[in-house]
Design an enzyme around this catalytic site. Structure first.
Site, mmCIF file in Angstrom:
data_model
loop_
_atom_site.group_PDB
_atom_site.id
_atom_site.type_symbol
_atom_site.label_atom_id
_atom_site.label_comp_id
_atom_site.label_asym_id
_atom_site.label_seq_id
_atom_site.Cartn_x
_atom_site.Cartn_y
_atom_site.Cartn_z
ATOM 1 N N GLY A 97 0.810 -1.224 0.000
ATOM 2 C CA GLY A 97 0.000 0.000 0.000
ATOM 3 C C GLY A 97 0.840 1.270 0.000
ATOM 4 O O GLY A 97 0.366 2.324 -0.430
ATOM 5 N N ASP B 64 1.238 2.273 -3.490
ATOM 6 C CA ASP B 64 -0.012 2.895 -3.953
ATOM 7 C C ASP B 64 -0.058 4.355 -3.507
ATOM 8 O O ASP B 64 -0.446 5.237 -4.275
ATOM 9 C CB ASP B 64 -1.226 2.159 -3.360
ATOM 10 C CG ASP B 64 -1.349 0.730 -3.856
ATOM 11 O OD1 ASP B 64 -1.790 0.545 -4.995
ATOM 12 O OD2 ASP B 64 -0.988 -0.201 -3.109
ATOM 13 N N GLU C 96 1.920 -7.035 -3.355
ATOM 14 C CA GLU C 96 0.586 -7.658 -3.350
ATOM 15 C C GLU C 96 0.565 -9.092 -3.859
ATOM 16 O O GLU C 96 -0.123 -9.943 -3.293
ATOM 17 C CB GLU C 96 -0.397 -6.787 -4.156
ATOM 18 C CG GLU C 96 -0.909 -5.570 -3.373
ATOM 19 C CD GLU C 96 0.014 -4.359 -3.395
ATOM 20 O OE1 GLU C 96 1.195 -4.501 -3.771
ATOM 21 O OE2 GLU C 96 -0.452 -3.264 -3.037
ATOM 22 N N ASP D 38 -4.819 -3.366 -5.956
ATOM 23 C CA ASP D 38 -6.083 -2.804 -6.456
ATOM 24 C C ASP D 38 -6.378 -1.382 -5.986
ATOM 25 O O ASP D 38 -7.489 -0.898 -6.141
ATOM 26 C CB ASP D 38 -7.269 -3.721 -6.116
ATOM 27 C CG ASP D 38 -7.350 -4.046 -4.630
ATOM 28 O OD1 ASP D 38 -6.510 -3.548 -3.867
ATOM 29 O OD2 ASP D 38 -8.254 -4.806 -4.238
HETATM 30 C C1 LIG Z 1 -8.479 -3.598 -0.722
HETATM 31 C C2 LIG Z 1 -7.136 -3.609 -0.066
HETATM 32 C C3 LIG Z 1 -6.095 -2.951 -0.826
HETATM 33 C C4 LIG Z 1 -4.757 -2.875 -0.203
HETATM 34 C C5 LIG Z 1 -3.768 -3.732 -0.474
HETATM 35 C C6 LIG Z 1 -2.464 -3.610 0.118
HETATM 36 C C7 LIG Z 1 -1.608 -4.637 0.080
HETATM 37 C C8 LIG Z 1 -0.315 -4.604 0.756
HETATM 38 O O1 LIG Z 1 0.071 -3.658 1.399
HETATM 39 S S1 LIG Z 1 0.656 -5.992 0.554
HETATM 40 C C9 LIG Z 1 1.937 -5.797 1.723
HETATM 41 C C10 LIG Z 1 1.618 -6.310 3.105
HETATM 42 N N1 LIG Z 1 2.750 -6.160 3.984
HETATM 43 C C11 LIG Z 1 3.673 -7.098 4.179
HETATM 44 O O2 LIG Z 1 3.574 -8.169 3.659
HETATM 45 C C12 LIG Z 1 4.814 -6.740 5.097
HETATM 46 C C13 LIG Z 1 4.770 -7.540 6.395
HETATM 47 N N2 LIG Z 1 5.845 -7.131 7.275
HETATM 48 C C14 LIG Z 1 7.133 -7.533 7.143
HETATM 49 O O3 LIG Z 1 7.486 -8.235 6.225
HETATM 50 C C15 LIG Z 1 8.121 -7.096 8.177
HETATM 51 O O4 LIG Z 1 7.409 -6.619 9.286
HETATM 52 C C16 LIG Z 1 9.098 -6.021 7.691
HETATM 53 C C17 LIG Z 1 10.073 -6.609 6.672
HETATM 54 C C18 LIG Z 1 8.374 -4.835 7.076
HETATM 55 C C19 LIG Z 1 9.940 -5.482 8.903
HETATM 56 O O5 LIG Z 1 10.479 -6.562 9.623
HETATM 57 P P1 LIG Z 1 11.071 -6.318 11.091
HETATM 58 O O6 LIG Z 1 11.648 -7.597 11.521
HETATM 59 O O7 LIG Z 1 11.932 -5.119 11.082
HETATM 60 O O8 LIG Z 1 9.831 -5.911 12.008
HETATM 61 P P2 LIG Z 1 8.707 -6.897 12.588
HETATM 62 O O9 LIG Z 1 9.132 -7.393 13.912
HETATM 63 O O10 LIG Z 1 8.316 -7.869 11.563
HETATM 64 O O11 LIG Z 1 7.459 -5.870 12.786
HETATM 65 C C20 LIG Z 1 7.404 -4.979 13.903
HETATM 66 C C21 LIG Z 1 5.960 -4.910 14.351
HETATM 67 O O12 LIG Z 1 5.158 -4.458 13.268
HETATM 68 C C22 LIG Z 1 4.132 -5.411 12.968
HETATM 69 N N3 LIG Z 1 3.881 -5.391 11.507
HETATM 70 C C23 LIG Z 1 4.789 -5.315 10.526
HETATM 71 N N4 LIG Z 1 4.185 -5.335 9.324
HETATM 72 C C24 LIG Z 1 2.868 -5.439 9.568
HETATM 73 C C25 LIG Z 1 1.710 -5.496 8.728
HETATM 74 N N5 LIG Z 1 1.779 -5.398 7.384
HETATM 75 N N6 LIG Z 1 0.502 -5.621 9.312
HETATM 76 C C26 LIG Z 1 0.385 -5.648 10.662
HETATM 77 N N7 LIG Z 1 1.446 -5.585 11.525
HETATM 78 C C27 LIG Z 1 2.654 -5.473 10.971
HETATM 79 C C28 LIG Z 1 4.704 -6.715 13.429
HETATM 80 O O13 LIG Z 1 3.689 -7.644 13.648
HETATM 81 C C29 LIG Z 1 5.421 -6.287 14.710
HETATM 82 O O14 LIG Z 1 4.439 -6.091 15.695
HETATM 83 P P3 LIG Z 1 4.676 -6.693 17.174
HETATM 84 O O15 LIG Z 1 4.838 -8.166 17.001
HETATM 85 O O16 LIG Z 1 3.463 -6.310 17.951
HETATM 86 O O17 LIG Z 1 5.939 -6.053 17.662
#
Ligand SMILES: CCC/C=C/C=C/C(=O)SCCNC(=O)CCNC(=O)[C@H](O)C(C)(C)COP(=O)(O)OP(=O)(O)OC[C@H]1O[C@@H](n2cnc3c(N)ncnc32)[C@H](O)[C@@H]1OP(=O)(O)O
Length: 306
Positions: free
Chosen positions: A152, A155, A175, A183
Site C-alpha cells: 500500500g 499505492d 501484493e 487494487d
Molecule cells: C483492498 C485492499 C487494498 C490494499 C492492499 C495492500 C496490500 C499490501 O500492502 S501488501 C503488503 C503487506 N505487507 C507485508 O507483507 C509486510 C509484512 N511485514 C514484514 O514483512 C516485516 O514486518 C518487515 C520486513 C516490514 C519489517 O520486519 P522487522 O523484523 O523489522 O519488524 P517486525 O518485527 O516484523 O514488525 C514490527 C511490528 O510491526 C508489525 N507489523 C509489521 N508489518 C505489519 C503489517 N503489514 N501488518 C500488521 N502488523 C505489521 C509486526 O507484527 C510487529 O508487531 P509486534 O509483534 O506487535 O511487535
C-alpha cells in the site's frame, strides 16, 4: 549585491532549520486522528506524518479513512499551499495491516454472490479513495520515504506529485506475495510514473525489492538523500519553494498536469484554455511579473489565500 544574496541564503537556511526542528517534535497522532500526526512546520506548509511506528505504520482500518478526512480538510484549507508526507519510526510503511484486513476483505457480507460481490466492490472503491484523495487535492504533495515502502505504500506514493527518498529506502509491490492483484492505484499509476513498462511488469509480477538507486534511475523518485534528516531538510526546502509561489499558478499547474496525463494533447490544451480563461485574470500574474522585473524572489510577494 553579494551581501543581499548571502543574507537571503542565511535567512532561508535558518527558516528551514527551525521548520525541521518543528517537524521532528511530533509526539504522536494529532486528534482526531489515531494514525496521522499533522503539523505546520512553516507558513503554508502542512506536514502529514504516518504515525503508527510500533506497527511500522501498517495501514489499519482507521488509517484508510483518516487519510480521506485529512486530505479533504487540506483541500479546503486556504492556508495550506503544499503538503509534505513522511513517516515516523523505522520505516515508511509495511503496507496494509495484515491483522486488520480479515473482517473487511476476507469475509465480505451479503446473502448471495451478487450481494457479497457488490459489497466487496464498494469496499475496494473506498480503499481506492484513500490515495485518490491525494491526487484530487489541488495542492502539490511531496512525499519523503525512508526505509521500506511496501505494498500500500507504493499505492500511496504513486498518487503523490514529487517523490524523494533516503539512501536506505526500498520499494516493493508486494501484493502478489499475499495473493492479490494490487487494487488501490499502483497498477494504474506506476506505469505513468516509470517510463519502462517492462520494469513495472517485473516489479509487480515478482514483488522484488527495488532499492534507492534504481528508484532514482527509473524515475520513481526524483532525488535520493544520504539519510532521513538530510531528506527532511531537502523536502522542506522544496515545499518552501512551492509555497512561496502563487497558489493560483501552483494549483492550476498540478490540476492540468494530472488532466494532461490522462488525456490527449488536444484535450489537455482545450482544458487548459478553459482553466486559464478565468485563472489568468488573477492579480497574482501582475504581482509575480512585477517582482520578476524587480529581480525579487517569489518569497517576497504577498499572494492572497486561495
Ligand atoms: C483492498 C485492499 C487494498 C490494499 C492492499 C495492500 C496490500 C499490501 O500492502 S501488501 C503488503 C503487506 N505487507 C507485508 O507483507 C509486510 C509484512 N511485514 C514484514 O514483512 C516485516 O514486518 C518487515 C520486513 C516490514 C519489517 O520486519 P522487522 O523484523 O523489522 O519488524 P517486525 O518485527 O516484523 O514488525 C514490527 C511490528 O510491526 C508489525 N507489523 C509489521 N508489518 C505489519 C503489517 N503489514 N501488518 C500488521 N502488523 C505489521 C509486526 O507484527 C510487529 O508487531 P509486534 O509483534 O506487535 O511487535
Amino acid at each position: 549585491m553579494l551581501s543581499a544574496v548571502v543574507r537571503s541564503a542565511l535567512t532561508k537556511h535558518t527558516y528551514v532549520q527551525s521548520a525541521v526542528r518543528a517537524m521532528s517534535s511530533s509526539a504522536g497522532p494529532t486528534s482526531p486522528y489515531t494514525t496521522l500526526s499533522i503539523s505546520q512546520p512553516a507558513e503554508n506548509i502542512t506536514h502529514v506524518e504516518l504515525h503508527r511506528p510500533e506497527k511500522l505504520n501498517a495501514m489499519n482500518k482507521a488509517f484508510w479513512s483518516e487519510m480521506v478526512d485529512c486530505f479533504n480538510e487540506i483541500t479546503a484549507d486556504p492556508d495550506c499551499r503544499v503538503v509534505l508526507v513522511s513517516a515516523a519510526g523505522k520505516i515508511f510503511t509495511a503496507g496494509i495491516d495484515l491483522m486488520d484486513i480479515a473482517s473487511d476483505i476476507l469475509q465480505p457480507q451479503g446473502d448471495d454472490v451478487a450481494r457479497v460481490s457488490w459489497n466487496l466492490r464498494r469496499i475496494i472503491a473506498k480503499y481506492q479513495e484513500t490515495f485518490s484523495v491525494i491526487e484530487k487535492c489541488p495542492k502539490p504533495v511531496v512525499v519523503a520515504v525512508h526505509g521500506a515502502c511496501i505494498g500500500g505504500g507504493v499505492d500511496l506514493i504513486t498518487a503523490c506529485d514529487i517523490r524523494l527518498c533516503s539512501q536506505d529506502s526500498w520499494f516493493q509491490v508486494k501484493e502478489v506475495d499475499i495473493g492479490l492483484a494490487a487494487d488501490v492505484g499502483t497498477l494504474q499509476r506506476l506505469p505513468k510514473v516509470i517510463g519502462s513498462r517492462s520494469l513495472v511488469n517485473e516489479l509487480a509480477l515478482t514483488a522484488r525489492k527495488m532499492y534507492a538507486d534504481e528508484a532514482k534511475s527509473s524515475g520513481l523518485v526524483s532525488r535520493v538523500f544520504a539519510d532521513k534528516a538530510a531528506m527532511m531538510t531537502g523536502a522542506l526546502e522544496l515545499a518552501g519553494e512551492i509555497a512561496a509561489r502563487s497558489p493560483v499558478a501552483v494549483q492550476g499547474t498540478k490540476v492540468n498536469l494530472i488532466y494532461s496525463r490522462d488525456h490527449s494533447v488536444t484535450d489537455g490544451l482545450d482544458y487548459m484554455a478553459t482553466w486559464n480563461m478565468s485563472m489568468l485574470q488573477t492579480q497574482d500574474v501582475m504581482k509575480a511579473a512585477q517582482a520578476a522585473m524587480e529581480k525579487k524572489v517569489p518569497r517576497t510577494v504577498a499572494f492572497s489565500k486561495l
